[in-house]
Design an enzyme around this catalytic site. Structure first.
Site, short mmCIF file in Angstrom:
data_model
loop_
_atom_site.label_atom_id
_atom_site.label_comp_id
_atom_site.label_asym_id
_atom_site.label_seq_id
_atom_site.Cartn_x
_atom_site.Cartn_y
_atom_site.Cartn_z
N LYS A 1 0.84 -1.21 0.00
CA LYS A 1 0.00 0.00 0.00
C LYS A 1 0.88 1.26 0.00
O LYS A 1 2.07 1.19 0.33
CB LYS A 1 -0.90 -0.01 1.24
CG LYS A 1 -0.15 0.10 2.55
CD LYS A 1 -1.06 -0.17 3.75
CE LYS A 1 -0.28 -0.04 5.05
NZ LYS A 1 -1.03 -0.57 6.19
N ARG B 1 -11.13 0.00 14.40
CA ARG B 1 -11.01 0.82 13.19
C ARG B 1 -12.07 0.36 12.20
O ARG B 1 -13.09 1.02 12.05
CB ARG B 1 -9.58 0.69 12.63
CG ARG B 1 -9.28 1.60 11.48
CD ARG B 1 -7.78 1.65 11.16
NE ARG B 1 -7.22 0.37 10.73
CZ ARG B 1 -5.94 0.20 10.38
NH1 ARG B 1 -5.09 1.22 10.44
NH2 ARG B 1 -5.49 -0.97 10.01
N HIS C 1 -6.39 -7.39 13.05
CA HIS C 1 -5.20 -6.54 13.04
C HIS C 1 -4.83 -6.15 14.48
O HIS C 1 -5.70 -5.79 15.26
CB HIS C 1 -5.50 -5.29 12.21
CG HIS C 1 -4.29 -4.47 11.85
ND1 HIS C 1 -3.17 -5.01 11.27
CD2 HIS C 1 -4.05 -3.15 11.98
CE1 HIS C 1 -2.28 -4.04 11.06
NE2 HIS C 1 -2.79 -2.90 11.49
N ARG D 1 1.34 -10.59 7.24
CA ARG D 1 1.20 -9.42 6.38
C ARG D 1 2.28 -8.36 6.63
O ARG D 1 2.01 -7.27 7.10
CB ARG D 1 -0.16 -8.74 6.62
CG ARG D 1 -1.40 -9.56 6.36
CD ARG D 1 -2.64 -8.69 6.42
NE ARG D 1 -2.76 -7.95 7.66
CZ ARG D 1 -3.44 -8.38 8.73
NH1 ARG D 1 -4.09 -9.54 8.70
NH2 ARG D 1 -3.49 -7.64 9.82
N TYR E 1 16.32 30.95 5.79
CA TYR E 1 15.16 31.68 6.31
C TYR E 1 15.24 31.80 7.83
O TYR E 1 15.61 30.84 8.50
CB TYR E 1 13.87 30.94 5.97
CG TYR E 1 13.54 30.88 4.51
CD1 TYR E 1 13.33 32.04 3.77
CD2 TYR E 1 13.40 29.64 3.87
CE1 TYR E 1 13.00 31.96 2.41
CE2 TYR E 1 13.07 29.57 2.53
CZ TYR E 1 12.87 30.73 1.81
OH TYR E 1 12.54 30.65 0.49
N CYS F 1 14.81 24.36 3.58
CA CYS F 1 13.89 25.04 2.67
C CYS F 1 13.05 24.02 1.92
O CYS F 1 13.23 22.81 2.09
CB CYS F 1 14.66 25.90 1.68
SG CYS F 1 15.88 26.99 2.44
N MET F 2 12.17 24.49 1.05
CA MET F 2 11.31 23.58 0.31
C MET F 2 12.12 22.64 -0.59
O MET F 2 11.85 21.45 -0.67
CB MET F 2 10.29 24.37 -0.52
CG MET F 2 9.21 23.51 -1.12
SD MET F 2 8.00 24.44 -2.07
CE MET F 2 7.11 25.31 -0.79
N ASP F 3 13.13 23.21 -1.26
CA ASP F 3 13.88 22.43 -2.27
C ASP F 3 15.37 22.33 -2.00
O ASP F 3 16.09 21.69 -2.76
CB ASP F 3 13.71 23.09 -3.64
CG ASP F 3 12.29 23.52 -3.89
OD1 ASP F 3 11.40 22.67 -3.74
OD2 ASP F 3 12.06 24.71 -4.19
#
Ligand SMILES: *Cc1c(COP(=O)(O)O)cnc(C)c1O
Length: 385
Positions: A39, A137, A169, A228, A274, A322-324
């Protein structure tokens, strides 16, 4: 289209999956088989690639969380059995038939809806019943005060939904706390009681399965048709600080790498990134690296002296991530240059950076860290260890 090794990337060593599967097999009874949980794009490792590698090891059953994930496997030629562990909305019931998928029965009203759909469309839909032994759940509640075995009988009696298996589970199988151990043991008892009650009434429960990765590590002697594992074939646990009952030797299959893009010297007092949280206390050599929180590196690793690998040595992240991009203090390192490879997770010259260290420093578990690595990161697959 993602260019490989352009700025940041994940390397997945598929050869190690075979090793990890063997480690799982050494733990579990001979009769038990493995359902590979792929998954969430196999927790970011690549669902199709992992499924193929698992198939090559003899794994013949896969678990996913949604019908979309199951269809993605089918469209890429995975023809083994696939169980959807979660809910499929009624408007997509047709895909279950079209792609030959096994649906989890969330509760009795849901099973009835599925049965009515199959009857109206003159087909039979395969399903596994979910027995809720304490996770609360999804599933038919089969706990002390509310033991709804009659709902499971009703599911097995359906004409157009064929219940060919049943599972439950664990909610605390990772814990060694006395109360948690009791809770898990009770979950096992309840599941066994369900199976016994079904059999006593002449109902064949079909394929049975209960254990996730920690269920395998801490309760390896349980004997159901399948186990699993997700994390384990990827060679990691949720948190290495958690004590387990067994001593397997798993090899992590994922590495996370990025390029150095620029190197420069700062004067004492200069700030980085930043918020100006890092201030150079001395003349400091800084390497800028092309990876950031949009790639899934936790921003929480900023300003806490978190270390990554460069030239086989540990160097610190400085300033806000930072983001990148992010920056490293490489004052002590010689010959750092554009194009050098930084290892955030993996091995470099004998040094190891673990996903576990990253998770601990950002207050989460490896499951979350791995699944957060973004689609922007190219995945580069290696066949041999
Ligand atoms: C995700 C999941 C698993 C696999 O969990 P791991 O801890 O990664 O082994 C097993 N069973 C179910 C129902 C799951 O949702």
């Amino acid at each position: 289209m993602l260019l490989s090794k352009s700025r940041a990337w994940a390397e997945i060593d598929l050869g190690r999956i075979a090793h990890n599967v063997e480690e799982v097999r050494k733990l579990i009874p001979k009769q038990s088989k493995i359902m590979g949980i792929v998954k969430a794009n196999a927790y970011g490792h690549g669902d199709v690639e992992c499924a193929r590698a698992l198939q090559a090891c003899g794994v013949d059953f896969f678990g996913v969380s949604s019908v979309d994930e199951a269809m993605h496997l089918r469209m890429n030629g995975i023809d083994s059995k696939i169980l959807i562990l979660g809910y499929t909305p009624p408007e997509h019931f047709s895909q279950l038939v079209k792609y030959d998928l096994i649906q989890t029965l969330v509760d009795l009203p849901y099973a009835k809806k599925l049965d009515a759909y199959a009857q109206a469309n003159d087909c039979v839909i395969q399903a596994h019943a979910k027995a809720d032994t304490g996770m609360n759940r999804i599933g038919v509640v089969v706990q002390d005060e509310t033991y709804h075995i009659e709902e499971l009988f009703a599911m097995y009696a359906m004409k157009h939904v064929h219940v060919c298996g049943i599972f439950s589970h664990f909610s605390v199988s990772d814990s060694q706390d006395e109360d948690d151990l009791r809770y898990t043991r009770h979950q096992i008892e309840l599941f066994d009681r369900v199976l016994a009650d079904l059999r006593a009434a002449g109902v064949d429960p079909g394929t049975t399965h209960l254990q996730n990765s920690y269920g395998i590590l801490n309760y390896p002697d349980l004997c159901y048709d399948y186990v699993r594992p997700g994390l384990l074939y990827m060679g990691v646990t949720s948190d290495d600080a958690i004590k387990i009952n067994t001593d397997p030797h798993f090899l992590p299959i994922l590495s996370l790498k990025a390029n150095v893009t620029m190197v420069k010297w700062l004067h004492e007092g200069d700030s980085v990134s930043y918020g100006r949280h890092f201030r150079a206390k001395r003349k400091t050599k800084v390497a800028t690296v092309s990876i950031g929180y949009a790639d899934g590196v936790p921003r929480e690793l900023s300003n806490q002296d978190f270390e990554v690998l460069l030239h086989g040595r540990r160097v610190k992240i400085i300033g806000n991530i930072c983001m990148d991009q992010m920056m490293l203090d490489v004052t002590e390192e010689d010959d750092v240059k554009e194009g050098d490879i930084v290892t955030l997770i993996g091995e470099d010259g004998g040094a190891i950076a673990s996903v576990d260290a990253m998770s601990r420093a950002s207050h989460t578990i490896n499951n979350e860290t791995l699944t957060r690595f973004s689609v922007r990161l190219p995945r580069i697959y290696k066949k041999q260890g």
